[in-house]
Structures are given as C-alpha cells and as structure tokens.
Design a protein around this motif. Structure first.
Motif, PDB file in Angstrom:
ATOM      1  N   VAL A  54       0.873  -1.180   0.000  1.00 29.81           N
ATOM      2  CA  VAL A  54       0.000   0.000   0.000  1.00 29.81           C
ATOM      3  C   VAL A  54       0.908   1.226   0.000  1.00 29.81           C
ATOM      4  O   VAL A  54       1.580   1.516   1.000  1.00 29.81           O
ATOM      5  N   THR A  55       0.933   1.953  -1.101  1.00 34.26           N
ATOM      6  CA  THR A  55       1.839   3.101  -1.223  1.00 34.26           C
ATOM      7  C   THR A  55       1.115   4.429  -1.352  1.00 34.26           C
ATOM      8  O   THR A  55       1.708   5.483  -1.119  1.00 34.26           O
ATOM      9  N   ASP A  56      -0.164   4.414  -1.722  1.00 31.96           N
ATOM     10  CA  ASP A  56      -0.942   5.648  -1.886  1.00 31.96           C
ATOM     11  C   ASP A  56      -1.790   5.888  -0.636  1.00 31.96           C
ATOM     12  O   ASP A  56      -2.739   5.155  -0.374  1.00 31.96           O
ATOM     13  N   PHE A  57      -1.431   6.903   0.123  1.00 28.46           N
ATOM     14  CA  PHE A  57      -2.156   7.220   1.352  1.00 28.46           C
ATOM     15  C   PHE A  57      -3.003   8.491   1.201  1.00 28.46           C
ATOM     16  O   PHE A  57      -3.420   9.074   2.191  1.00 28.46           O
ATOM     17  N   SER A  58      -3.259   8.899  -0.049  1.00 27.07           N
ATOM     18  CA  SER A  58      -3.989  10.148  -0.263  1.00 27.07           C
ATOM     19  C   SER A  58      -5.431  10.063   0.224  1.00 27.07           C
ATOM     20  O   SER A  58      -6.031  11.090   0.570  1.00 27.07           O
ATOM     21  N   ARG A  59      -6.010   8.877   0.257  1.00 26.25           N
ATOM     22  CA  ARG A  59      -7.387   8.709   0.721  1.00 26.25           C
ATOM     23  C   ARG A  59      -7.452   7.979   2.067  1.00 26.25           C
ATOM     24  O   ARG A  59      -8.514   7.498   2.450  1.00 26.25           O
ATOM     25  N   ILE A  60      -6.321   7.901   2.730  1.00 29.07           N
ATOM     26  CA  ILE A  60      -6.253   7.188   4.004  1.00 29.07           C
ATOM     27  C   ILE A  60      -5.942   8.162   5.136  1.00 29.07           C
ATOM     28  O   ILE A  60      -4.995   8.950   5.041  1.00 29.07           O
ATOM     29  N   THR A  61      -6.737   8.104   6.182  1.00 30.68           N
ATOM     30  CA  THR A  61      -6.484   8.886   7.398  1.00 30.68           C
ATOM     31  C   THR A  61      -6.392   7.921   8.568  1.00 30.68           C
ATOM     32  O   THR A  61      -7.292   7.104   8.774  1.00 30.68           O
ATOM     33  N   CYS A  62      -5.302   7.984   9.299  1.00 32.08           N
ATOM     34  CA  CYS A  62      -5.144   7.147  10.486  1.00 32.08           C
ATOM     35  C   CYS A  62      -5.638   7.904  11.710  1.00 32.08           C
ATOM     36  O   CYS A  62      -5.274   9.073  11.914  1.00 32.08           O
ATOM     37  N   ILE A  63      -6.487   7.253  12.489  1.00 32.68           N
ATOM     38  CA  ILE A  63      -6.932   7.836  13.751  1.00 32.68           C
ATOM     39  C   ILE A  63      -6.475   6.910  14.869  1.00 32.68           C
ATOM     40  O   ILE A  63      -6.659   5.705  14.805  1.00 32.68           O
ATOM     41  N   GLN A  64      -5.855   7.510  15.876  1.00 37.55           N
ATOM     42  CA  GLN A  64      -5.221   6.712  16.919  1.00 37.55           C
ATOM     43  C   GLN A  64      -6.234   6.265  17.954  1.00 37.55           C
ATOM     44  O   GLN A  64      -7.004   7.067  18.476  1.00 37.55           O
ATOM     45  N   GLY A  65      -6.218   4.959  18.243  1.00 39.46           N
ATOM     46  CA  GLY A  65      -7.146   4.421  19.226  1.00 39.46           C
ATOM     47  C   GLY A  65      -6.778   3.003  19.601  1.00 39.46           C
ATOM     48  O   GLY A  65      -5.772   2.459  19.144  1.00 39.46           O
TER      49      GLY A  65
END
Length: 673
Positions: A75-86
């Motif tokens: 997985v190299t494209d993170f333009s549509r990915i948001t990580c939320i910490q939990g």
C-alpha cells in the motif's frame, strides 16, 4: 433483547437480493471506518480498496507503525487514508475528541480488529473483543442516528454459532455470561473441552453486534472466514497460527496421530478472497446484510486424513496413519502433550465435523461474478511459506524494491526495472534470499528487472511431486522452464553451482534463441572431497537427516575446507547460520539431498553441445575451489573467465560478480552490433 434462530437482524430477515452486479453498487461517496487494518485480512482489504474512491479512516494504535506495515504490504498511496489513533480495549476506543468527530463521518464500518492468538487469557480476550464490540456498536448507533449508517461489516470466525439456521437464541446477558459456563461444567468436561477464551469472546462479540444492529435498524453483514491462509498466487501466510501450528508440529515430526480422522476437516480460505468479499459488500448501494461463511462445501474439501497426507508430502515427512478423537487429543495436550507437539490445545478448535450452510455465500459470489475459489492448488505454496517462516524465525525484512511473488511454479524474489531481466538460479545449501546481494548489485548497475528463483523445495517453493520427485534434476529443470515461460523477450539466465547445470539444460531444452546463459562455478560432477562423496551415497532419508543436523559451525568448516581463498568472517557467519537454519526443514534438507545424489550418481554429460548455445554462454570459474573440479565437457565456444575465489564466490563477492556479468553483457551487445 433476544435473538431467535435466523431472525438475527433487519439484514437477516430480508431475502438475498437477486444477482445485480454493478446495478447495486453504491454511487454516493463512501467513508469507511475500519478496525484491524494492519491485520492479515485488513491489510489486504486496504490494498484492494486502493483503487476505489472511498475515504478510509483506519483505527490504529500507532500511525507510524501502521503506515510501515501497510507500505511493506504494497500500500503506497495514502492520499485517501487517514489514520486515527485508538485502541479497541480502551474506553471510548481511546479516541481524542477530534478523532471521534472524524470517525462519526463514516457511513460504512468494517470491524475486523482483534489479536489472532488462540491462547489469549479470558480477561485480555474480553477487553479486546467485547469492549471493542460495545464501542464500535456505540459509534454505529450515533452515526445511524445522525446521518445514517449505510452498512456495518463484521468479520468473525466461521465457528461462531450465531447466524446459522440452528443458531442459539443468544439471549444471555453480560451478567450471566462471565464464568457461569465454567462453574456449571464438570472438571472432566473442562478437561476435554477445546473452545478457547479467544473463540468464546469473539463469538460473544458477534452476538452483541447482531443484537445491536437489530435494535438500531442498520444493515449488518457478518463475514465468517474459515482458517485464513495467504493470497493467490503466492500463498504468503504471515499469520502462523491456525494451520501453521499443525505445520510446525509436523515439520518437527511431533504429530504422530491424525487429529479427528476422516469425518473431520479444516476449512480454509485465502485472505484475498476474504478481502474481495468485504470490498464488494462496501459497494452495495442498498445492502441487505446477511451471514457469509467463507469456506467450500465439506464434500469438496479434503478431510483431515487427506489434509495431513498432503501436508506431510509437502513437508517431506512421513504421514501419520492412525487417527484419534479430538477430545482425547485435547486432553492429552492439556496433560503435557503441548510440550511435545509444540502447539497449544486451543489450536485444534478449528478442526470440525460440521457442515456449514454456504448457500447465502454462493449467492453473494454469483453477484460478484465468481465462484468461491478452491484453496487446494494454493496449499503447497502456503505450506512452503509457513515452513520457511519456521525455518528462519529471525528473518529480516526484504530490502527496498524487492517483492515476493510467484513465477511459473516457483517462488521468486522480484525487483522491477527496465529492459531484459536477469533470472538467477541458486545452488546447493542456499536459496533466493542468499542471492539478494548479487541481485541488488545487478539492479544498481543495470536497472534491469532481477528475478531470484527458489528452486523446488528450497526457500518458499513447494517440493517436486509425483514423478518429478523421483527425478530431482529433471524436475528442477521443468520448474525453472516454467519461470522462463513468463518472459516473452530476451533474458539473461544466471546459475550458480548445481543451479548452473540446471540453467544450462533449461537453455538447451527450451528451444529459444533469446537466452544468454552465465554459469557461475557450474557443478555436474562428483565432489573431490572423499567424505562428501561417501555421504552422498547414503540412502535419501539418512542423508536428509545428516543435513538437518548440521550446525552453523559445521557449515562454516565445510566451506573453509573447500575454499582456499579468504572469506569475510561476517558474511561467512551469516551464510552459515542461514544455511543451518534452512536445513532444519525436512523439505529443504530433502531437496538438497536429492541434488547431492544427482551430483554424485548422475553427472550430466550433454550440457551445451550445440555451438549456438555455447556462443551465448559465459562460464566463470573460481580457481581456489577445492571441492569440485572444473567441468571438462564445456564447448570451446563458451567464453571462460577465472577469478581468484572459491565455490561460493557469487554469494561472498557479489559486487565483483555483478561487474563481471555486466561486462559480459556489454561485450556481447557490442559483438552483436
């Protein structure tokens, strides 16, 4: 609130929709909140969602670790990915106010989080699975209330009793769950019982979410994967639980009996199929929900006796003949058998007699335009991959740019590039990973694609089977030919040691005129070492056993005896340690034994007899090799180069070997022009 049989949610009360394919795909934008995105299934889901327009909100404990894990998975494209910490085990999922607001923007939830560990303690299992279920359900409720939750997709094991036609009512509450079943169960029944806290809490989480979806009227799809293995076509299975535990016991020859017998089976599914199912469900415009066991019909799957026989053949060990009922095996493990087998008693919980209703799953796959894929053809690659992982427990990550894949019938390490590929075949007591320094050097100097091949039975490649197994050398030739069939244009074929002999015959038998062959220290004659000649005459099982007991020190001593040049001590130590670790695998030791026998007993005297082949061939020979003699039947048109090194020079002098190969390539290009 109770659930009665198949009336488990709004989703369950509706009939399965008729096949509609794209007409039922959602057109409005999707924002997907996902747990378990760095897990074995989750990473594949994220990868497959990469081509969609969906926005992904990934609940992770560490963004940096999650990005690293996903990146390593491709997985190299993170333009549509948001990580939320939990954290699934924390109150409120441990979300900050800002991240909770982000999570509430989702209109689809994929809940696939939770540790894959059948030995989890009850309190830990409850914190992860039950707390996670409650908190995710609370988010789902708020989303449904504010702007509508299009779809909840819950991933839970196939042994969950909920969602079947004969499922329990699920009317137990939090208060009466706890340890009540344990208190009511007699000491004897507990001793023979195989359900783990891991399973129990996952199933309770399933029940809880089903109740919640019913109460708050949102569509729920429950995906029930069976035991999960790696994806097509490689079978790379990083999750070593499940079937991996059986493979570990068998390769150590610690499974003398068949667990369960011919009435039992171990359902299997690959993680790419699980991910395809989940991704398809996210695209439903009007999801109706349902329960989807991901497994084949029992009649179409191997029973335990057949499965163990197949695994034994792939691991090159003897298969057990007698079967024992599961409760007795479970009791024996609890009584101390775990110390012998090396696997926990909970590991047999996935072996079952049950048949599962897969009609709803088959209708879903009709909508997907495919059939539920069989795992049988993938099983040899899964077995080889898991055996490799157990053989090299301290393996390092691949260098940047390299990926593991499959070409033809063999496992291959690939570095993409431009132009004519280099296909490199290793020798005895080594594998594709040992050729990485040479592969890196070649790629750096040329920019060409580089393929590092694991011969059959070596590294991550399955063993030769049937007739090919009895003819080890010719079987290896056929396997390497299957790799070259995936190269349409010219190719530089490089072989080391016995790999050079294999590569030479591949070139000769291929009938192609666009192969350039480099033979590095080719071997197709008996060793000059009297002890090695003697050992190579031993029966196969005896030789396999001797190889499997070689220590790193013995490997290093053998190399030093056969090589008069100085070897970098650090490189020698690393190679010797890896070689010894690999030989602990009966599969790898057996593949080496077969080629040792061939070298000793069946020297190949028809290599490179045509002038056309010879004019396209280089032979590089290390003059300090005291183990093998230079082949005498080399055609006069073959280009010869000498180096002041020993037999393993391509491994220990990678840069110089790559420079030699590049010079040969350039000289040949100049001659052709």
């Amino acid at each position: 609130m109770s659930i009665h049989n198949s009336s488990l949610s709004n989703a369950e009360r509706k009939a399965d929709p008729k096949p509609s394919n794209k007409n039922n795909e959602a057109t409005e934008s999707a924002t997907i909140l996902m747990t378990g995105s760095t897990g074995f299934i989750g990473k594949e889901v994220v990868k497959q969602l990469g081509g969609s327009q969906a926005q992904l909100l990934l609940l992770v404990r560490s963004e940096s670790k999650a990005r690293k894990a996903l990146n390593a998975y491709g997985v190299t494209d993170f333009s549509r990915i948001t990580c939320i910490q939990g954290d699934l085990s924390a109150p409120g999922l441990g979300l900050s106010d800002a991240d909770r607001e982000r999570a509430l923007q989702a209109n689809i939830i994929i809940h696939a989080g939770g540790t894959m560990d059948v030995t989890l303690k009850p309190l830990v299992a409850e914190q992860i699975f039950m707390n996670g279920a409650r908190e995710i359900a609370e988010l789902a409720e708020e989303i449904q209330r504010t702007h509508g939750l299009r779809h909840m997709i819950h991933v839970v094991g196939f042994m969950s009793p909920y969602g079947r036609k004969d499922s329990p009512s699920g009317s137990s509450t939090d208060e009466d769950r706890g340890n009540k079943p344990n208190r009511q169960r007699s000491l004897l029944s507990r001793y023979f019982h195989s359900e783990s806290a891991y399973e129990h809490m996952k199933f309770e989480a399933d029940r809880y979410i089903r109740q919640h979806a019913e109460q708050h009227s949102y569509a729920l799809s429950v995906v029930n994967p069976s035991t999960v293995v790696g994806p097509h076509p490689t079978g790379i299975t990083e999750q070593t639980g499940g079937i991996g535990m059986m493979i570990q016991a068998m390769r150590r020859r610690r499974m003398p009996l068949i667990p369960g017998g011919p009435q039992h089976w171990l359902p299997l599914v690959s993680n790419d199929v699980v991910a395809q199912t989940i991704v398809f469900l996210t695209r439903d415009r009007n999801p109706s929900g349902g329960t989807y066991p991901l497994l084949s019909r029992k009649a179409d799957s191997p029973d335990m006796k057949e499965l163990i026989r197949l695994l034994a053949a792939e691991l090159d060990v003897s298969a057990p003949r007698w079967s024992v009922p599961l409760p007795i095996i479970h009791a024996a493990m609890k009584a101390g058998g775990t110390k012998i087998s090396g696997i926990p008693p909970e590991s047999i919980a996935f072996i079952t007699k049950q048949e599962f209703g897969v009609q709803q799953t088959e209708r879903l796959f009709q909508r997907m335009g495919q059939k539920l894929p069989e795992v049988s053809d993938l099983l040899p690659y899964v077995t080889a991959d898991l055996d490799y992982r157990f053989s090299y427990p301290s393996q390092e990550d691949l260098p940047q740019g390299w990926t593991r894949t499959r070409k033809g019938s063999l496992a291959v390490l690939v570095h993409e590039g431009q132009g004519e590929p280099w296909v490199i075949v290793h020798g005895l007591m080594s594998g594709a990973d040992d050729m990485l320094p040479l592969g890196n050097a070649l790629w750096s100097m040329t920019g060409n694609p580089v393929w590092l091949v694991d011969l059959a039975g070596f590294g991550r490649s399955p063993v030769l089977r049937n007739e090919a197994k009895r003819k080890a050398f010719t079987g290896q030739v056929e396997a390497v030919k299957s790799v070259l069939e995936e190269v349409q244009g010219p190719v530089h074929l490089v072989g080391h040691s016995v790999g050079a002999a294999i590569a030479a015959v591949v070139m000769q038998e291929s009938g192609r005129d666009n192969i350039q062959l480099a033979m590095l220290q080719p071997v197709w004659g008996a060793s000059k070492d009297g002890l090695q000649r003697l050992i190579s005459r031993f029966p196969r099982r005896m030789l396999q056993g001797l190889l499997s007991r070689m220590t790193p020190q013995q490997v290093a001593a053998q190399l030093n005896r056969a090589d008069a040049s100085e070897i970098n001590p650090t490189l020698l130590e690393g190679y010797s340690r890896r070689a010894s670790s690999g030989l602990k695998s009966p599969r790898i030791a057996g593949a080496n034994a077969d080629l040792f026998h061939w070298i000793q007993s069946h020297p190949y005297d028809k290599v490179l007899q045509t002038n056309v082949n010879a004019q396209c061939t280089l032979m590089a020979w290390g003059t300090t090799d005291k183990g093998y003699a230079r082949p005498e039947n080399i055609h006069s048109s073959v280009q010869h180069v000498e180096l002041p090194y020993g037999h393993q020079f391509p491994l220990f002098h990678a840069e110089e070997t790559a420079s030699l190969l590049l010079k040969w390539k350039m000289n040949r290009s100049e001659r052709l022009n």
